[in-house]
Design an enzyme around this catalytic site. Structure first.
Site, mmCIF file in Angstrom:
data_model
loop_
_atom_site.group_PDB
_atom_site.id
_atom_site.type_symbol
_atom_site.label_atom_id
_atom_site.label_comp_id
_atom_site.label_asym_id
_atom_site.label_seq_id
_atom_site.Cartn_x
_atom_site.Cartn_y
_atom_site.Cartn_z
ATOM 1 N N ARG A 62 0.880 -1.191 0.000
ATOM 2 C CA ARG A 62 0.000 0.000 0.000
ATOM 3 C C ARG A 62 0.906 1.227 0.000
ATOM 4 N NH1 ARG A 62 -5.396 1.342 3.412
ATOM 5 N NH2 ARG A 62 -6.110 -0.063 1.774
ATOM 6 N N HIS B 33 -6.977 0.538 -6.801
ATOM 7 C CA HIS B 33 -7.263 -0.274 -5.608
ATOM 8 C C HIS B 33 -7.892 -1.590 -6.095
ATOM 9 C CE1 HIS B 33 -7.680 -1.329 -1.544
ATOM 10 N NE2 HIS B 33 -8.533 -0.429 -1.100
ATOM 11 N N GLN C 231 -9.892 -4.003 -3.764
ATOM 12 C CA GLN C 231 -11.225 -3.478 -3.455
ATOM 13 C C GLN C 231 -12.190 -3.811 -4.582
ATOM 14 O OE1 GLN C 231 -12.136 -1.696 -0.518
ATOM 15 N NE2 GLN C 231 -14.099 -2.281 -1.373
ATOM 16 N N ASP D 56 -17.358 6.903 -2.218
ATOM 17 C CA ASP D 56 -16.120 6.800 -1.437
ATOM 18 C C ASP D 56 -15.874 8.183 -0.845
ATOM 19 O OD1 ASP D 56 -13.648 6.063 -0.406
ATOM 20 O OD2 ASP D 56 -12.580 6.187 -2.334
ATOM 21 N N CYS E 121 -16.471 1.514 -0.083
ATOM 22 C CA CYS E 121 -15.276 0.697 0.222
ATOM 23 C C CYS E 121 -14.915 0.777 1.695
ATOM 24 C CB CYS E 121 -14.110 1.151 -0.644
ATOM 25 S SG CYS E 121 -13.694 2.892 -0.407
ATOM 26 N N ARG F 135 -13.547 -8.673 1.073
ATOM 27 C CA ARG F 135 -12.139 -8.377 0.800
ATOM 28 C C ARG F 135 -11.307 -9.637 1.039
ATOM 29 N NH1 ARG F 135 -10.045 -3.270 0.973
ATOM 30 N NH2 ARG F 135 -8.183 -4.428 0.358
HETATM 31 N N1 CP Z 1 -11.288 -0.247 1.927
HETATM 32 C C1 CP Z 1 -10.052 -0.274 2.421
HETATM 33 O O1 CP Z 1 -9.054 -0.476 1.712
HETATM 34 O O2 CP Z 1 -9.995 -0.119 3.778
HETATM 35 P P1 CP Z 1 -8.695 0.063 4.671
HETATM 36 O O3 CP Z 1 -8.094 1.393 4.350
HETATM 37 O O4 CP Z 1 -9.173 -0.029 6.084
HETATM 38 O O5 CP Z 1 -7.731 -1.052 4.343
HETATM 39 N N1 NVA Z 2 -9.973 6.629 -1.892
HETATM 40 C C1 NVA Z 2 -9.628 6.207 -0.550
HETATM 41 C C2 NVA Z 2 -9.866 4.744 -0.382
HETATM 42 C C3 NVA Z 2 -9.618 4.213 0.994
HETATM 43 C C4 NVA Z 2 -9.822 2.741 1.110
HETATM 44 C C5 NVA Z 2 -8.179 6.543 -0.272
HETATM 45 O O1 NVA Z 2 -7.334 6.345 -1.149
HETATM 46 O O2 NVA Z 2 -7.903 7.022 0.832
#
Ligand code: CP
Ligand code: NVA
Length: 323
Positions: A106, A133, A136, A228, A267, A295
């Site tokens: 990440r 993502h 997701q 989102d 999400c 997930r």
């Molecule tokens: N949706 C998602 O990726 O959640 P987190 O940021 O908690 O991993």
């Molecule tokens: N768009 C959001 C998604 C979080 C799961 C971000 O990148 O923070």
């Protein structure tokens, strides 16, 4: 088959099977079927997960899922490792490949996860970047198929920011022939290269990708309404961004224009009161927590597929899902 998962269309050829596998494996695992509970393609493998940003769902679903597949999860938080301090992404990839069966990452810049993959001899999974993502999107489409097994003519509406989550959602819907209609404020539309890719997938699969700046237009007769956060991780400095999203909140007035059997998806984490109201989050038509659970099941399918394709496809055949 794909070597890495950086964006959801990396697994375009097998996406449908990856999702069917996840749905059937979840069903079998939940009914304590030993074929599923004894499926351990990650046995003796450590799977490393690097996090430059916080996470609840991604971290927990990967750690639990890896354990269930017989592997050993190793969570590597950015502050605890040398990456970004004294070591490059490429050198990190080379070192980790010597120990691990796969790496999830990440990160902020999508180019970093791409560089990790380019220098890794084991599969790399994008666990969220500023552009994509994919994990997701896999869980999202798994959830949509569970809810609407006959998804012919289905319409997904996305209301909000044209961000990483929308990018992979639109690629994924287009790959499965599901119509997606997104509404983003002017200046916050998805990247043009992603729109082009999604339109190409849609053409191949007989579906449509439609963009607008009008939430009501996108939500009209939609079966799924998705949103989102308006301000993503890494954008905390853009304090005024949220002001540009007036009229883009998912609330009861907006969902009144959707189909009678609308489902709400997010999400998560949700900023209640900003992009969605409490009554929609907690509505009986909200499927956000099924979506969060999925997930894990979707990632178990993706991990098995990327790390041990023969075991994954043999399991698919055993589950009778028509590989
Ligand atoms: N949706 C998602 O990726 O959640 P987190 O940021 O908690 O991993
Ligand atoms: N768009 C959001 C998604 C979080 C799961 C971000 O990148 O923070």
């Amino acid at each position: 088959m794909a070597e890495h998962l950086l964006a959801i269309d990396d697994v375009k050829e097998d996406f449908n099977d990856i999702l069917k596998w996840a749905i059937e494996f979840k069903r079998m695992w939940k009914s304590a079927d030993e074929i599923a509970t004894n499926f351990h393609p990650l046995a003796d493998l450590a799977i490393g997960s690097i996090y430059e940003k916080p996470s609840t769902r991604t971290r927990v679903s990967f750690e639990v899922g890896i354990n269930r597949l017989g592997g050993y999860p190793l969570t590597l938080l950015k502050n605890d490792i040398q990456l970004g301090k004294s070591e490059t992404v490429a050198d990190t990839a080379n070192v980790l490949s010597r120990f691990l069966g796969a790496i999830t990452y990440r990160c902020f810049a999508h180019s970093d996860v791409a560089e990790l993959a380019a220098n890794s001899s084991v599969p790399v999974i994008n666990a969220l970047s500023d552009k994509h993502h994919p994990c997701q999107a896999a869980a999202d489409l798994m959830t949509i198929i569970e809810q609407f097994p006959d998804n012919d003519g289905l319409k997904v509406a996305y209301i909000g920011d044209g961000n990483n989550v929308l990018h992979d959602l639109m690629l994924a819907c287009a790959m499965l022939g599901i119509k997606i209609h997104y509404a983003c404020p002017k200046g916050y539309e998805p990247s043009s290269d992603i729109i082009e890719r999604a339109e190409e997938h849609a053409r191949e699969n007989g579906s449509q990708v439609i963009g607008t700046n009008e939430p009501l237009e996108a939500v009209a007769n939609a079966d799924v309404i998705y949103t989102d956060v308006f301000v993503s991780m890494g954008e905390e400095g853009l304090k005024d961004k949220i002001n540009d999203f007036e009229g883009f909140q998912v609330n009861s007035e907006l969902v009144d224009n959707a189909s009678n059997d609308w489902k709400f998806m997010h999400c998560l984490p949700a900023h209640r009161g900003d992009e969605v109201t409490d009554d929609i989050m907690d509505h009986q038509n909200s499927i956000v927590f099924d979506q969060a659970e999925n997930r894990m099941w979707a990632q178990m399918s993706l991990l098995s597929y990327l790390v041990d394709y023969p075991a994954w496809s043999a399991m698919g055949e055993m589950m009778g899902i028509g590989f």
